[in-house]
Design an enzyme around this catalytic site. Structure first.
Site, PDB file in Angstrom:
ATOM      1  N   LYS A  78       0.828  -1.218   0.000  1.00 40.47           N
ATOM      2  CA  LYS A  78       0.000   0.000   0.000  1.00 40.47           C
ATOM      3  C   LYS A  78       0.856   1.259   0.000  1.00 40.47           C
ATOM      4  O   LYS A  78       0.708   2.116   0.866  1.00 40.47           O
ATOM      5  CB  LYS A  78      -0.916  -0.004   1.230  1.00 40.47           C
ATOM      6  CG  LYS A  78      -1.919  -1.142   1.207  1.00 40.47           C
ATOM      7  CD  LYS A  78      -2.950  -0.983   2.317  1.00 40.47           C
ATOM      8  CE  LYS A  78      -4.057  -1.998   2.189  1.00 40.47           C
ATOM      9  NZ  LYS A  78      -3.592  -3.387   2.332  1.00 40.47           N
ATOM     10  N   GLY A 114       7.269  -7.065  -7.443  1.00 42.78           N
ATOM     11  CA  GLY A 114       6.529  -7.904  -8.383  1.00 42.78           C
ATOM     12  C   GLY A 114       5.768  -7.056  -9.384  1.00 42.78           C
ATOM     13  O   GLY A 114       5.998  -5.843  -9.492  1.00 42.78           O
ATOM     14  N   SER A 117       3.981  -3.775  -8.034  1.00 44.49           N
ATOM     15  CA  SER A 117       4.936  -2.740  -7.633  1.00 44.49           C
ATOM     16  C   SER A 117       5.654  -2.169  -8.845  1.00 44.49           C
ATOM     17  O   SER A 117       5.930  -0.971  -8.908  1.00 44.49           O
ATOM     18  CB  SER A 117       5.998  -3.324  -6.697  1.00 44.49           C
ATOM     19  OG  SER A 117       5.396  -3.930  -5.598  1.00 44.49           O
ATOM     20  N   THR A 139       8.381 -12.576  -7.079  1.00 39.25           N
ATOM     21  CA  THR A 139       6.990 -12.923  -6.784  1.00 39.25           C
ATOM     22  C   THR A 139       6.839 -14.436  -6.752  1.00 39.25           C
ATOM     23  O   THR A 139       7.394 -15.121  -7.607  1.00 39.25           O
ATOM     24  CB  THR A 139       5.986 -12.374  -7.823  1.00 39.25           C
ATOM     25  OG1 THR A 139       4.712 -13.007  -7.602  1.00 39.25           O
ATOM     26  CG2 THR A 139       6.386 -12.661  -9.248  1.00 39.25           C
ATOM     27  N   ASP A 141       4.240 -15.768  -7.564  1.00 36.72           N
ATOM     28  CA  ASP A 141       3.306 -16.090  -8.653  1.00 36.72           C
ATOM     29  C   ASP A 141       4.013 -16.346  -9.990  1.00 36.72           C
ATOM     30  O   ASP A 141       3.420 -16.927 -10.899  1.00 36.72           O
ATOM     31  CB  ASP A 141       2.301 -14.939  -8.847  1.00 36.72           C
ATOM     32  CG  ASP A 141       1.585 -14.571  -7.562  1.00 36.72           C
ATOM     33  OD1 ASP A 141       1.497 -15.424  -6.663  1.00 36.72           O
ATOM     34  OD2 ASP A 141       1.137 -13.412  -7.441  1.00 36.72           O
ATOM     35  N   GLU A 236      -5.713 -20.650  -6.951  1.00 34.85           N
ATOM     36  CA  GLU A 236      -6.747 -19.842  -6.284  1.00 34.85           C
ATOM     37  C   GLU A 236      -7.668 -19.059  -7.225  1.00 34.85           C
ATOM     38  O   GLU A 236      -8.779 -18.705  -6.840  1.00 34.85           O
ATOM     39  CB  GLU A 236      -6.092 -18.874  -5.280  1.00 34.85           C
ATOM     40  CG  GLU A 236      -5.151 -17.865  -5.933  1.00 34.85           C
ATOM     41  CD  GLU A 236      -4.453 -16.951  -4.928  1.00 34.85           C
ATOM     42  OE1 GLU A 236      -4.793 -16.972  -3.739  1.00 34.85           O
ATOM     43  OE2 GLU A 236      -3.540 -16.222  -5.349  1.00 34.85           O
ATOM     44  N   ARG A 268     -11.429 -34.005   1.418  1.00 37.40           N
ATOM     45  CA  ARG A 268     -11.033 -32.939   2.343  1.00 37.40           C
ATOM     46  C   ARG A 268     -10.408 -31.806   1.522  1.00 37.40           C
ATOM     47  O   ARG A 268      -9.897 -32.041   0.430  1.00 37.40           O
ATOM     48  CB  ARG A 268      -9.977 -33.434   3.338  1.00 37.40           C
ATOM     49  CG  ARG A 268     -10.470 -34.533   4.269  1.00 37.40           C
ATOM     50  CD  ARG A 268     -11.477 -33.999   5.285  1.00 37.40           C
ATOM     51  NE  ARG A 268     -11.855 -35.022   6.252  1.00 37.40           N
ATOM     52  CZ  ARG A 268     -12.832 -35.900   6.091  1.00 37.40           C
ATOM     53  NH1 ARG A 268     -13.547 -35.915   4.963  1.00 37.40           N
ATOM     54  NH2 ARG A 268     -13.107 -36.787   7.031  1.00 37.40           N
TER      55      ARG A 268
HETATM   56  O1  F6P Z   1       1.105 -11.963  -5.228  1.00 39.71           O
HETATM   57  C1  F6P Z   1       1.580 -12.798  -4.217  1.00 39.71           C
HETATM   58  C2  F6P Z   1       0.447 -13.368  -3.423  1.00 39.71           C
HETATM   59  O2  F6P Z   1       0.996 -14.230  -2.446  1.00 39.71           O
HETATM   60  C3  F6P Z   1      -0.639 -14.072  -4.237  1.00 39.71           C
HETATM   61  O3  F6P Z   1      -0.249 -15.363  -4.639  1.00 39.71           O
HETATM   62  C4  F6P Z   1      -1.795 -14.005  -3.272  1.00 39.71           C
HETATM   63  O4  F6P Z   1      -3.031 -14.049  -3.939  1.00 39.71           O
HETATM   64  C5  F6P Z   1      -1.601 -12.665  -2.617  1.00 39.71           C
HETATM   65  O5  F6P Z   1      -0.238 -12.335  -2.739  1.00 39.71           O
HETATM   66  C6  F6P Z   1      -1.992 -12.615  -1.158  1.00 39.71           C
HETATM   67  O6  F6P Z   1      -1.856 -11.314  -0.733  1.00 39.71           O
HETATM   68  P1  F6P Z   1      -1.993 -10.861   0.796  1.00 39.71           P
HETATM   69  O7  F6P Z   1      -0.758 -11.322   1.521  1.00 39.71           O
HETATM   70  O8  F6P Z   1      -2.085  -9.390   0.701  1.00 39.71           O
HETATM   71  O9  F6P Z   1      -3.211 -11.537   1.328  1.00 39.71           O
END
Ligand code: F6P
Length: 359
Positions: A78, A114, A117, A139, A141, A236, A268
């Site tokens: 932020k 990443g 940013s 990152t 990701d 996700e 599960r």
């Molecule tokens: O971008 C990195 C990441 O870990 C993503 O894989 C995930 O969706 C997100 O950040 C989670 O962000 P925060 O830590 O703000 O919940």
């Protein structure tokens, strides 16, 4: 004695390998006669007055940083938020960041960040070529364009595949199916790479549409093959006609599990969540992180800036930041090595390529 100074900061979500880059940059700075100034909490450290900094030294940058996750410089997502909850405009932020940079007398800034940013930095830099910035991509990701490797990805693949291996033993003992939901934002790299590395039976990513009927058939196939359990890795951001990922990217694991439950499977769900951002830094992240840190200092020393370091096709090189400005995040390609292996193993990875033009 006056010494030339370089600044370094970490911005955005943390990952393993950040400290390793900081240590490498420190060692190289010292060798070239610079002091390395750690800027705390990403760009916020440059926005605050006085700037929030720490001069790095041997004690801080000791060898334990090679494997220590997180960021010793702190990070945040932020940068534009004011303390009163309002937002700085891009112009206000630029002015403050540039002012902070000059107030510290920096010769250059190493910006470890990443995709989010980097686009913020690009917006701020538009009118400010006076900042000498070298960006290091990081990152979990792995979605930063123009680089095969971003710091943190290799470690998260280790961490997630280890977790899947642990889940597999209990799934096998109880002849269950387990859905493992992993991070990755809008890209399926973590799911695909860790899934292949850990021998997952089904891997669902946002890049490929899955079909619920085929999903069930493939779980049945798993049991029929004599395995008696099934491990399903779900990224996700996977969505379907009836499931839209929530804003915080949670919930698809439970949704996929509910489809299986409805069809009589004992299932599960495990959401790995932020455990994925920790773990001992992998050897690859240590090596590439060290190479990135050293090269960033060398570039600033030779007056090269406005670049991002890219590690692609075995080569480490600087590319102009303008090359990635406004470019879409990287996605799994249908020709990606892990996508091919998964298909050849008979792992169900969905049907059609989504956004064919982008992959
Ligand atoms: O971008 C990195 C990441 O870990 C993503 O894989 C995930 O969706 C997100 O950040 C989670 O962000 P925060 O830590 O703000 O919940």
């Amino acid at each position: 004695m006056y010494r030339k100074k370089i600044g370094i900061l970490t911005s955005g979500g943390d990952c393993s390998g950040l400290n390793c880059v900081i240590r490498a940059a420190y060692l190289r700075s010292k060798a070239l006669g610079y002091s390395l100034i750690g800027i705390k909490r990403g760009l916020r450290g440059l926005i605050e007055r006085p700037a929030n900094i720490v001069e790095l030294n041997n004690e801080i940058c000791n060898d334990s940083l090679l494997t220590k996750s997180g960021s010793i410089l702190l990070s945040n997502t932020k940068a534009l938020a004011k303390n009163n909850g309002e937002q700085y405009t891009n112009e206000e932020c630029t002015e403050l960041v540039v002012g902070g940079y000059h107030s510290l007398g920096l010769s250059g800034l190493i910006f470890i960040g990443g995709d989010g940013s980097i686009s913020l930095l690009n917006r701020l830099l538009i009118k400010n070529s006076e900042l000498n910035v070298v960006v290091i991509p990081k990152t979990i990701d792995n979605d930063v364009p123009e680089t095969d490797i971003a710091i943190g990805f290799s470690t998260v693949v280790e961490v997630v595949s280890e977790a899947i291996a642990n889940i597999r033993t209990t799934a096998a003992s109880h002849e269950r199916s387990v859905v493992v939901e992993v991070m990755g934002r809008d890209a399926g790299f973590i799911a695909m790479y860790a899934g292949v590395a850990a021998g997952a039976d089904i891997i669902l990513t946002p890049e490929f549409k899955y079909d619920a009927i085929k999903l069930i058939e493939n779980v049945q196939k798993c049991y029929a093959s004599g395995k008696d359990h099934c491990v399903i890795v779900v990224a996700e951001a996977v969505e379907s006609a009836t499931f839209k990922a929530e804003k915080n990217y949670n919930g698809v694991g439970e949704y996929v599990a509910s489809i299986l439950k409805h069809n009589g499977f004992d299932v599960r769900t495990v959401v790995l969540g932020h455990t994925q951002r920790g773990g001992k830094t992998s050897v690859i992240d240590r090596i590439v992180g060290s190479a990135f840190g050293v090269t960033a200092v060398n570039l600033i020393n030779s007056d090269n800036s406005g670049v991002m370091l890219s590690y692609a096709r075995g080569e480490l090189k600087p590319i102009p930041l303008s090359l990635i400005s406004g470019v879409d995040n990287k996605k799994l390609s249908k020709n990606d090595v892990c996508v091919r292996i998964a298909r050849d193993f008979g792992v169900y990875i969905g049907e059609n390529v989504v956004n064919e033009d982008k992959v």
